[in-house]
Write a protein that holds these residues in place. Sequence first.
Motif, PDB file in Angstrom:
ATOM      1  N   ARG A 106       0.824  -1.211   0.000  1.00 36.25           N
ATOM      2  CA  ARG A 106       0.000   0.000   0.000  1.00 36.25           C
ATOM      3  C   ARG A 106       0.863   1.268   0.000  1.00 36.25           C
ATOM      4  O   ARG A 106       0.490   2.281  -0.558  1.00 36.25           O
ATOM      5  N   GLU A 124      -0.313  -3.625   6.357  1.00 33.48           N
ATOM      6  CA  GLU A 124       0.046  -2.644   7.383  1.00 33.48           C
ATOM      7  C   GLU A 124      -1.066  -2.443   8.404  1.00 33.48           C
ATOM      8  O   GLU A 124      -0.814  -1.905   9.484  1.00 33.48           O
ATOM      9  N   ASP A 125      -2.263  -2.871   8.092  1.00 34.16           N
ATOM     10  CA  ASP A 125      -3.417  -2.685   8.973  1.00 34.16           C
ATOM     11  C   ASP A 125      -3.667  -3.984   9.730  1.00 34.16           C
ATOM     12  O   ASP A 125      -3.952  -5.020   9.124  1.00 34.16           O
ATOM     13  N   GLN A 126      -3.568  -3.947  11.071  1.00 33.26           N
ATOM     14  CA  GLN A 126      -3.703  -5.162  11.861  1.00 33.26           C
ATOM     15  C   GLN A 126      -5.100  -5.757  11.758  1.00 33.26           C
ATOM     16  O   GLN A 126      -5.258  -6.987  11.705  1.00 33.26           O
ATOM     17  N   ASN A 127      -6.110  -4.933  11.718  1.00 38.79           N
ATOM     18  CA  ASN A 127      -7.474  -5.451  11.584  1.00 38.79           C
ATOM     19  C   ASN A 127      -7.663  -6.161  10.248  1.00 38.79           C
ATOM     20  O   ASN A 127      -8.316  -7.211  10.177  1.00 38.79           O
ATOM     21  N   GLU A 128      -7.097  -5.584   9.206  1.00 38.19           N
ATOM     22  CA  GLU A 128      -7.182  -6.215   7.896  1.00 38.19           C
ATOM     23  C   GLU A 128      -6.426  -7.550   7.899  1.00 38.19           C
ATOM     24  O   GLU A 128      -6.886  -8.538   7.318  1.00 38.19           O
ATOM     25  N   TRP A 129      -5.269  -7.582   8.568  1.00 39.61           N
ATOM     26  CA  TRP A 129      -4.510  -8.821   8.666  1.00 39.61           C
ATOM     27  C   TRP A 129      -5.310  -9.896   9.393  1.00 39.61           C
ATOM     28  O   TRP A 129      -5.360 -11.045   8.943  1.00 39.61           O
ATOM     29  N   SER A 141       2.695  -9.213   8.002  1.00 39.90           N
ATOM     30  CA  SER A 141       1.988  -8.196   8.777  1.00 39.90           C
ATOM     31  C   SER A 141       3.045  -7.299   9.419  1.00 39.90           C
ATOM     32  O   SER A 141       3.592  -7.623  10.473  1.00 39.90           O
ATOM     33  N   ARG A 194       2.866  -4.385  10.764  1.00 36.04           N
ATOM     34  CA  ARG A 194       2.465  -3.587  11.929  1.00 36.04           C
ATOM     35  C   ARG A 194       1.862  -4.512  12.974  1.00 36.04           C
ATOM     36  O   ARG A 194       0.916  -4.174  13.661  1.00 36.04           O
TER      37      ARG A 194
END
Length: 276
Positions: A54, A94-99, A124, A126
């Motif tokens: 991203r 980079e987004d933990q929720n997305e991961w 991941s 982050r």
Amino acid sequence: MNGPADGDQDVPLEEKPFDELSDEHIGPLGQLALSMRPDEWKHAETDHFILHYRRMTEARKVAREVEFDITFVAAALGAKPEDYQQKSHVYIFEDQNEWQEFIQKANKPSWMASFVLGRDLFLSVRNTTPGAPPFDSRVLAHETTHAVVARLYPGVRWPLWLNEGFAEYMGAAGVAARKNQTIQRHEHTLDFASMSLDALQKVQVYPDDPVQVAILYETSEKLIRYIMTELPKDRITQFINAVLAGRSLQDALLYVYPDKIASYEDFEKKYARFNK
């Protein structure tokens, strides 16, 4: 993720439209990753990797390190550049929720913070997964080791203890080499390395319990660290090949290091006392 070490060299990273990538073949998990906020993914290539990301800032950091790591690991295994020409895809979250959404859809354990499937890396960067180490250069070198192994040994399944032990050792060794530092500076203390060698060899699947995962990883790392520290490093590929040919740990050790190991019982005693 930590910034570059002194002496790190920038790696040329050319952003491209997806349809101009040298390898557009995307596996099922890659397709799943790229289906999440699809318009925000960007793509670029290095000599050995295709990166999906991203932000260019994170892509450059990852590219710089994986290009060093692949050469370092391949050299440790006695491979030449022509042995690992096929590129790996790298998916940078980079987004933990997305991961977390991704690994849930991918049916992966919740403790998994980064992983390799075949020769492709899913990262991941982050990471805040409870019980998992923060994403750093050592984690990246560990995962890159798995990708290199997949490229050099296509279709060959390594025993878990060998697969994770070698990746853990090379994770620390790779960072140390890139920063021109001692490996001890980057090795973990092995507080969970409590599994017997007999039990270690019997593990066929990853445990669900994060504590048992730590025991598996650290015991595996201790074993490979001992072999790489106390026995000739230049025989590690011969040792790996002996294990992959079906030899037990005992038989492989005595076959590859007959001049260094008096007996398997002697090896076990020295290994038990090993704390470097």
